[in-house]
Write a protein that holds these residues in place. Structure first.
Motif, mmCIF file in Angstrom:
data_model
loop_
_atom_site.group_PDB
_atom_site.id
_atom_site.type_symbol
_atom_site.label_atom_id
_atom_site.label_comp_id
_atom_site.label_asym_id
_atom_site.label_seq_id
_atom_site.Cartn_x
_atom_site.Cartn_y
_atom_site.Cartn_z
ATOM 1 N N VAL A 94 29.716 10.509 2.432
ATOM 2 C CA VAL A 94 30.717 9.646 1.808
ATOM 3 C C VAL A 94 30.010 8.457 1.169
ATOM 4 C CG1 VAL A 94 32.934 8.497 2.166
ATOM 5 C CG2 VAL A 94 32.124 10.160 3.853
ATOM 6 N N PRO A 95 30.372 8.040 -0.031
ATOM 7 C CA PRO A 95 29.799 6.811 -0.593
ATOM 8 C C PRO A 95 30.145 5.592 0.262
ATOM 9 C CG PRO A 95 30.886 8.102 -2.305
ATOM 10 C CD PRO A 95 31.269 8.712 -0.986
ATOM 11 N N ASP B 288 37.442 -1.380 -3.484
ATOM 12 C CA ASP B 288 38.449 -1.413 -2.418
ATOM 13 C C ASP B 288 38.038 -0.446 -1.306
ATOM 14 O OD1 ASP B 288 40.616 -1.463 -0.733
ATOM 15 O OD2 ASP B 288 42.117 -1.166 -2.299
ATOM 16 N N PRO B 289 37.349 -0.928 -0.273
ATOM 17 C CA PRO B 289 36.885 -0.042 0.795
ATOM 18 C C PRO B 289 37.996 0.503 1.684
ATOM 19 C CG PRO B 289 36.401 -2.327 1.340
ATOM 20 C CD PRO B 289 36.920 -2.328 -0.062
ATOM 21 N N TYR B 290 39.195 -0.059 1.575
ATOM 22 C CA TYR B 290 40.307 0.402 2.408
ATOM 23 C C TYR B 290 40.922 1.694 1.887
ATOM 24 C CZ TYR B 290 40.180 -4.120 4.784
ATOM 25 O OH TYR B 290 39.786 -5.214 5.516
ATOM 26 N N ARG B 291 40.786 1.941 0.583
ATOM 27 C CA ARG B 291 41.373 3.143 -0.022
ATOM 28 C C ARG B 291 40.278 4.187 -0.203
ATOM 29 N NH1 ARG B 291 43.534 1.108 -5.331
ATOM 30 N NH2 ARG B 291 44.247 3.270 -5.583
ATOM 31 N N PRO B 292 40.321 5.267 0.568
ATOM 32 C CA PRO B 292 39.224 6.238 0.586
ATOM 33 C C PRO B 292 38.889 6.836 -0.778
ATOM 34 C CG PRO B 292 40.768 6.656 2.375
ATOM 35 C CD PRO B 292 41.400 5.622 1.512
ATOM 36 N N VAL C 228 38.946 5.425 -3.657
ATOM 37 C CA VAL C 228 38.361 4.493 -4.619
ATOM 38 C C VAL C 228 36.848 4.600 -4.645
ATOM 39 C CG1 VAL C 228 38.037 2.045 -5.176
ATOM 40 C CG2 VAL C 228 40.310 2.900 -4.560
ATOM 41 N N ARG C 229 36.220 4.597 -3.461
ATOM 42 C CA ARG C 229 34.752 4.663 -3.443
ATOM 43 C C ARG C 229 34.240 5.978 -4.032
ATOM 44 N NH1 ARG C 229 33.241 4.187 2.777
ATOM 45 N NH2 ARG C 229 35.032 2.788 2.839
ATOM 46 N N ILE C 230 35.004 7.054 -3.799
ATOM 47 C CA ILE C 230 34.604 8.362 -4.333
ATOM 48 C C ILE C 230 34.708 8.373 -5.847
ATOM 49 C CG2 ILE C 230 35.151 10.818 -4.342
ATOM 50 C CD1 ILE C 230 36.167 10.479 -1.458
ATOM 51 N N ARG C 231 35.841 7.909 -6.359
ATOM 52 C CA ARG C 231 36.054 7.918 -7.810
ATOM 53 C C ARG C 231 35.057 6.998 -8.505
ATOM 54 N NH1 ARG C 231 41.021 6.607 -7.841
ATOM 55 N NH2 ARG C 231 41.766 8.757 -7.849
#
Length: 665
Positions: free
Chosen positions: A241-242, A249-253, A255-258
């Protein structure tokens, strides 16, 4: 909601007869091997399948949560033991947006919640895995993203950077400072108009960006990003996982992927490939880690006393030689290469891993794309538990075709040995390092003119091909080049530092190995003399983008070196036999001078009989070269590929102090 599981499992739980599913094994070799694709969560709108490899478990549960942090589980799902150590459960409901953890019971003790070992999406700080459709994380145009073309590993030029270092300086004019998205912003510049960010990389001309750890690591608290926090990230938590601290926004899974995918796509559009720094050799925690809470003992090596071994220097070393750890590593890199379009992998402390595992990784990536590059540190921080002839150490590189290692011999011959910052080497004029320079120039392969000196020798010739040899003088570890030069020549002026930096990088970029440059070295970056700056503040680690103006001559010089290497295949023959045929060292009586000729027109180069002289002396040197009329393209710290610096007729070239000369007939 319908939950599918064995009735027998529920009955066992009720009657307390939990030992029926716990198996005892006399050795780790007896643990079952799971043949299928290792996926712990597979989502669809109609159902979500959960699976966990836990062969020693009595019971396994999945716990569902509404949020990625805080609050209690709203549902517990018992899993059923199936084949080859796997446990499974299926929830026939749309769980999109929910979070989950696993908990494993062994010897009547629940081991503690984890997101699993193969989580592909997580909530803040990576404590809970997330349920989502990965296709929904693809940015617009992702399906059309393609890797920039690469004909040969010999064409690679690597730029090593840390996300925060590269873009946190406000002078850079980047909005998403310290984030994945920083590398998607075009048109960024300093107040003096110097290009920064991705435009700087395009201007420099490198082919590959090496990103320091970008997977989910432990040392930055993603709930407190308003406070400056820094770490290199060599403390893995969730490998697939990134990291959330580099997202907006680290709270929304999702977001980091996109945003990671957006970064890769932007670099690809700029013609730059992406290398990930991977750290499979150890985890941040041992007890309490995702591995240890799932299958205790299996994923780590132990010493003769039964204690966790520590060849990483970080508290543990993983057991790549065990079948499921090997499978884990192979599937993990393939996942990054396919889901995130990653173009290469740099293995931290690769010498801890076994040769068979590294060859399995090479074979698996070849099926994805054989142009994906693999290299690593061919050493360990301590003595691993396997015999050395089984390990992916630098001296065993010849057994691993298609896998490269860093040459610390070349680095130390250029700037001075690791562990003693006060001692310099060739670049500052210390004699006795010519053999190491020649070794680096040929890309680490056997050559009749390397190791001819009985006193000054390279300990071992270890590369079969030059593409297995990483040529470098500086990286994130230890002092960067500017700081090392300041330490070894404390009275050096700024202009002297610029001169020496150019000379060192000329040696790197005219080497037949794969050249590698540390981010900021092209603008005389320093880290205030801090060597191990893994958790130092931005004041130490950030690139000061004003240096691009102050030291523009260094940037321009390195940019031209890169352009020269791209335009002239004689500098990147990519084949040991061609190097032995075409690269000939020119005898020089003086110390601290290395000269060589690329005879003829290697690889169809438009230049003929190219001569390179590296003069680390404080006075000019005249070198006898083959007779002919030479056009000089590099002289006195300047490169001009188009117009050059005049001609030299006859068999002599006079090279200025502490500089390189490059000329061709």
């Amino acid at each position: 909601m319908k939950i599918r599981c064995f009735i027998a499992m529920s009955m066992l739980a009720l009657c307390g007869c939990n030992h029926s599913h716990q198996k005892a094994y006399s050795s780790f070799d007896e643990y079952p091997f799971f043949e299928g694709k290792w996926e712990e969560m597979v989502y669809s709108p109609s159902e979500t399948k959960f699976a966990l490899w836990a062969p020693t478990a009595q019971e396994v549960r999945v716990l569902l949560y509404e949020e990625g942090q805080g609050g209690s589980s709203y549902r517990m799902i018992p899993m059923e033991a199936v084949n080859d150590g796997m446990w499974e459960a299926v929830v026939n409901e749309n769980l999109a947006g929910k979070f989950y953890t696993f908990n494993v019971k062994i010897d009547d003790v629940w081991q503690g919640d984890t997101p699993g070992v193969m989580a592909k999406a997580v909530g803040v700080n990576g404590d809970r895995a997330a349920i989502l459709d990965l296709d929904s994380t693809d940015p617009e145009g992702w399906k059309q993203d393609v890797r920039p073309s690469l004909k040969s590993f010999a064409d690679i030029m690597i730029y090593e950077m840390h996300h925060r270092d590269f873009s946190i300086d406000t002078v850079a004019g980047i909005r998403n400072r310290g984030k994945f998205l920083a590398l998607t912003e075009e048109g960024t510049h300093t107040f003096l108009g110097e290009k920064t960010g991705i435009d700087h990389l395009k201007e420099l001309g490198i082919t590959h960006v090496h990103l320091l750890p970008s997977f989910d690591f432990s040392s930055v608290d993603e709930t407190k990003l308003e406070k400056p926090q820094y770490n290199w990230g060599y403390d893995p938590k969730n490998y697939n996982v990134p990291d959330g601290s580099y997202s907006t926004d680290p709270y929304r899974p999702e977001v980091r992927i996109r945003e990671f995918k957006q970064m890769v796509m932007a670099l690809h559009k700029a013609g730059i490939r992406v290398i990930m720094d991977v750290v499979y050799n150890h985890t941040a925690l041992t007890k309490g880690s995702n591995f240890e809470r799932t299958v205790p003992g299996y994923f780590y090596r132990t010493d003769e006393e039964g204690k966790f071994a520590n060849a990483s220097g970080c508290g543990n070393e993983t057991a790549s030689d065990r079948a499921m750890m090997r499978k884990y590593m192979v599937e993990s890199v393939v996942y990054w290469a396919t889901e995130y379009h990653i173009d290469g992998f740099r293995f931290d402390l690769m010498g801890i891993h076994d040769i068979e595992t590294m060859k399995a990784i090479r074979a698996a990536l070849d099926k994805v794309d054989p142009t994906i590059y693999i290299y690593g540190e061919g050493w360990a921080a301590g003595k691993p538990q396997l015999p050395e002839d089984q390990l992916a150490m630098k001296n065993n590189t010849y057994q691993m075709p298609g896998i490269a290692a860093f040459s610390d011999e070349y680095r130390d011959s250029l700037r001075g040995a690791w562990g003693d910052d006060s001692k310099g080497a060739f670049v500052i004029g210390k004699p006795g390092h010519e053999a190491g320079i020649k070794f680096g120039i040929v890309g680490g392969v056997k050559h009749p003119q390397v190791n001819t000196d009985s006193v000054h020798r390279v300990p071992k010739i270890w590369a079969n091909q030059p593409t297995q040899f990483i040529s470098y003088v500086s990286c994130h570890d230890d002092l960067c080049l500017t700081d090392r030069l300041k330490t070894t020549l404390p009275k050096a002026s700024l202009q002297e530092l610029r001169t020496l930096q150019k000379l060192a990088e000329t040696a790197v970029f005219t080497s037949q190995g794969v050249p590698f440059i540390f981010a900021g070295d092209e603008v005389l970056r320093d880290k205030k003399g801090v060597a191990n700056s893994y958790n130092s503040p931005d004041e130490i680690n950030a690139i000061d983008w004003r240096n691009k103006t102050h030291n523009r001559e260094v940037f321009d010089y390195i940019k031209e070196l890169i352009a020269m290497r791209k335009a002239h295949p004689a500098f990147r023959m990519g084949d040991a036999d061609l190097i032995r045929k075409h690269l000939e060292f020119i005898p020089v009586q003086a110390t601290n001078v290395v000269a060589f000729c690329l005879k003829g027109n290697p690889c169809g180069d438009s230049w003929r009989n190219t001569v390179v002289v590296l003069n680390a002396r404080t006075e000019p040197i005249t070198v006898t070269v083959p007779e002919g009329l030479y056009r000089i393209v590099c002289k006195d710290g300047k490169i001009d590929l188009k117009n050059g610096f005049g001609h030299a007729n006859g068999g002599k070239l006079t090279v200025g102090p502490r500089s390189a000369m490059i000329a061709h007939q």
